[in-house]
Motif scaffolding. Structure first.
Motif, PDB file in Angstrom:
ATOM      1  N   PHE A 121       0.865  -1.249   0.318  1.00  0.00           N
ATOM      2  CA  PHE A 121       0.129  -0.363   0.366  1.00  0.00           C
ATOM      3  C   PHE A 121       0.635   1.336  -0.018  1.00  0.00           C
ATOM      4  CE2 PHE A 121       0.838   0.030   4.394  1.00  0.00           C
ATOM      5  CZ  PHE A 121       0.544   0.877   5.088  1.00  0.00           C
ATOM      6  N   SER A 122       0.247   2.271  -0.151  1.00  0.00           N
ATOM      7  CA  SER A 122       1.208   3.585  -0.798  1.00  0.00           C
ATOM      8  C   SER A 122       0.039   4.408   0.443  1.00  0.00           C
ATOM      9  CB  SER A 122       1.312   4.101  -1.646  1.00  0.00           C
ATOM     10  OG  SER A 122      -0.241   3.802  -2.374  1.00  0.00           O
ATOM     11  N   PRO A 123       0.476   4.736   1.637  1.00  0.00           N
ATOM     12  CA  PRO A 123       0.283   5.740   2.735  1.00  0.00           C
ATOM     13  C   PRO A 123       0.726   7.451   2.491  1.00  0.00           C
ATOM     14  CG  PRO A 123       1.378   4.727   3.858  1.00  0.00           C
ATOM     15  CD  PRO A 123       1.285   3.988   2.170  1.00  0.00           C
ATOM     16  N   ASN A 129      -5.464   3.921  -1.252  1.00  0.00           N
ATOM     17  CA  ASN A 129      -4.879   3.001  -1.483  1.00  0.00           C
ATOM     18  C   ASN A 129      -3.476   3.607  -0.602  1.00  0.00           C
ATOM     19  OD1 ASN A 129      -3.897   0.126  -1.290  1.00  0.00           O
ATOM     20  ND2 ASN A 129      -2.343   0.384  -3.091  1.00  0.00           N
ATOM     21  N   ASP A 130      -4.301   4.414   0.434  1.00  0.00           N
ATOM     22  CA  ASP A 130      -3.166   5.126   1.384  1.00  0.00           C
ATOM     23  C   ASP A 130      -3.466   3.824   2.811  1.00  0.00           C
ATOM     24  OD1 ASP A 130      -2.877   7.090   0.433  1.00  0.00           O
ATOM     25  OD2 ASP A 130      -4.856   8.210   0.184  1.00  0.00           O
ATOM     26  N   ASN A 216      -0.236   0.844  -6.780  1.00  0.00           N
ATOM     27  CA  ASN A 216      -1.880   0.650  -7.244  1.00  0.00           C
ATOM     28  C   ASN A 216      -2.846  -0.057  -7.987  1.00  0.00           C
ATOM     29  OD1 ASN A 216      -1.728   3.559  -6.846  1.00  0.00           O
ATOM     30  ND2 ASN A 216      -1.236   4.532  -8.558  1.00  0.00           N
ATOM     31  N   ASN A 217      -1.998  -1.286  -8.449  1.00  0.00           N
ATOM     32  CA  ASN A 217      -2.929  -2.647  -8.480  1.00  0.00           C
ATOM     33  C   ASN A 217      -3.131  -3.405  -7.335  1.00  0.00           C
ATOM     34  OD1 ASN A 217      -2.904  -1.327 -11.591  1.00  0.00           O
ATOM     35  ND2 ASN A 217      -1.552  -2.429 -11.921  1.00  0.00           N
ATOM     36  N   SER A 218      -2.271  -3.147  -6.505  1.00  0.00           N
ATOM     37  CA  SER A 218      -2.212  -4.158  -5.682  1.00  0.00           C
ATOM     38  C   SER A 218      -3.464  -4.456  -5.077  1.00  0.00           C
ATOM     39  CB  SER A 218      -1.256  -4.027  -4.366  1.00  0.00           C
ATOM     40  OG  SER A 218      -1.280  -2.990  -3.292  1.00  0.00           O
ATOM     41  N   GLU A 219      -4.479  -3.461  -4.829  1.00  0.00           N
ATOM     42  CA  GLU A 219      -5.527  -3.280  -4.007  1.00  0.00           C
ATOM     43  C   GLU A 219      -6.750  -3.480  -4.978  1.00  0.00           C
ATOM     44  OE1 GLU A 219      -9.215  -0.192  -1.858  1.00  0.00           O
ATOM     45  OE2 GLU A 219      -6.545  -0.172  -1.847  1.00  0.00           O
ATOM     46  N   GLN A 220      -6.652  -4.257  -6.079  1.00  0.00           N
ATOM     47  CA  GLN A 220      -7.630  -4.400  -7.262  1.00  0.00           C
ATOM     48  C   GLN A 220      -7.692  -6.282  -6.985  1.00  0.00           C
ATOM     49  OE1 GLN A 220      -8.831  -1.923  -8.906  1.00  0.00           O
ATOM     50  NE2 GLN A 220      -6.975  -0.731  -8.039  1.00  0.00           N
TER      51      GLN A 220
END
Length: 220
Positions: A121-123, A129-130, A216-220
């Motif tokens: 994730f990227s906070p 994806n925060d 960004n694609n890690s949450e799809q």
């Protein structure tokens, strides 16, 4: 399919309905309900012309086995939270002098469970994806019918940084209010599905604040 038994007399007029929330909106059905656990359903008998001496009974039979898996309610408009996967046949019964004189049924189907945790994730405050959390409900790979959930975040030295029990919440990449460094962390999840499946997930979590397509694609 709803089933109505022909009454031998005009003991009552019944038109049972189920009210529940799906995708944020209230749904009303008189035949079949489908959803994910835990699912709160309000049943209404919509009974009229009930003859003196007649009674109403709601009978919940799970997975077609009457007896041990049967739950009975006698209120006219009961509420029930479904926490087990499978089919529950909910039957409204009109009795007169202990005999069944009319009935109608609604089928409630609860899906099997599913749970996945992302690997990054990227906070960085960009609104995407925060928060590190279970893959969201409604997305491909998103969670379904999870009735118990407990997650923990650790750093590489085994120090616990955060924990949460609401599956819709998650970790914002801070510890004691301050952002932690970019790097690899560890998530431990203990959860249980409505179908009895136990989830014991252990995996690395990459915290990367810079924007990139892979994160960004890690949450799809």
């Amino acid at each position: 399919m709803a089933m109505v038994m022909a009454a031998t007399a005009a003991w009552a007029t019944i038109n049972p309905k189920a009210y529940y929330t799906k995708d944020g909106e209230e749904v009303v059905d008189s035949v079949a309900v489908t959803g994910e656990a835990p699912l709160l359903v309000r049943f209404e008998a919509n009974a009229s012309d009930l003859e003196a001496g007649s009674t109403l009974e709601w009978r919940f039979v799970h997975n077609g086995v009457d007896g041990q898996n049967t739950y009975v309610r006698y209120e006219e408009n009961p509420e029930h939270t479904f926490t087990e996967s499978g089919l529950t046949r909910v039957t409204l019964i009109v009795r007169y002098q202990e005999e069944v004189v009319d009935s109608a049924s609604i089928n409630v189907t609860i899906s099997e469970s599913h749970l996945e945790m992302p690997n990054a994730f990227s906070p960085n405050g960009d609104g995407h994806n925060d928060i590190y959390r279970a893959k969201p409900h409604g997305k491909t790979g998103g969670y379904k019918s999870i009735v118990e959930f407990h997650a923990y975040i650790f750093n590489r030295w085994g120090q616990k940084l955060y924990e949460w029990t609401n599956i819709d919440e998650g970790w914002d990449g801070t510890y004691n209010g301050s952002p932690v460094k970019d790097g690899v962390y560890f998530v431990l999840v203990n959860a249980r599905g409505a179908d009895g499946k136990e989830y014991n997930i252990r995996r690395d979590v990459n915290l990367i604040r810079r924007h990139n397509d892979d994160t960004n694609n890690s949450e799809q």
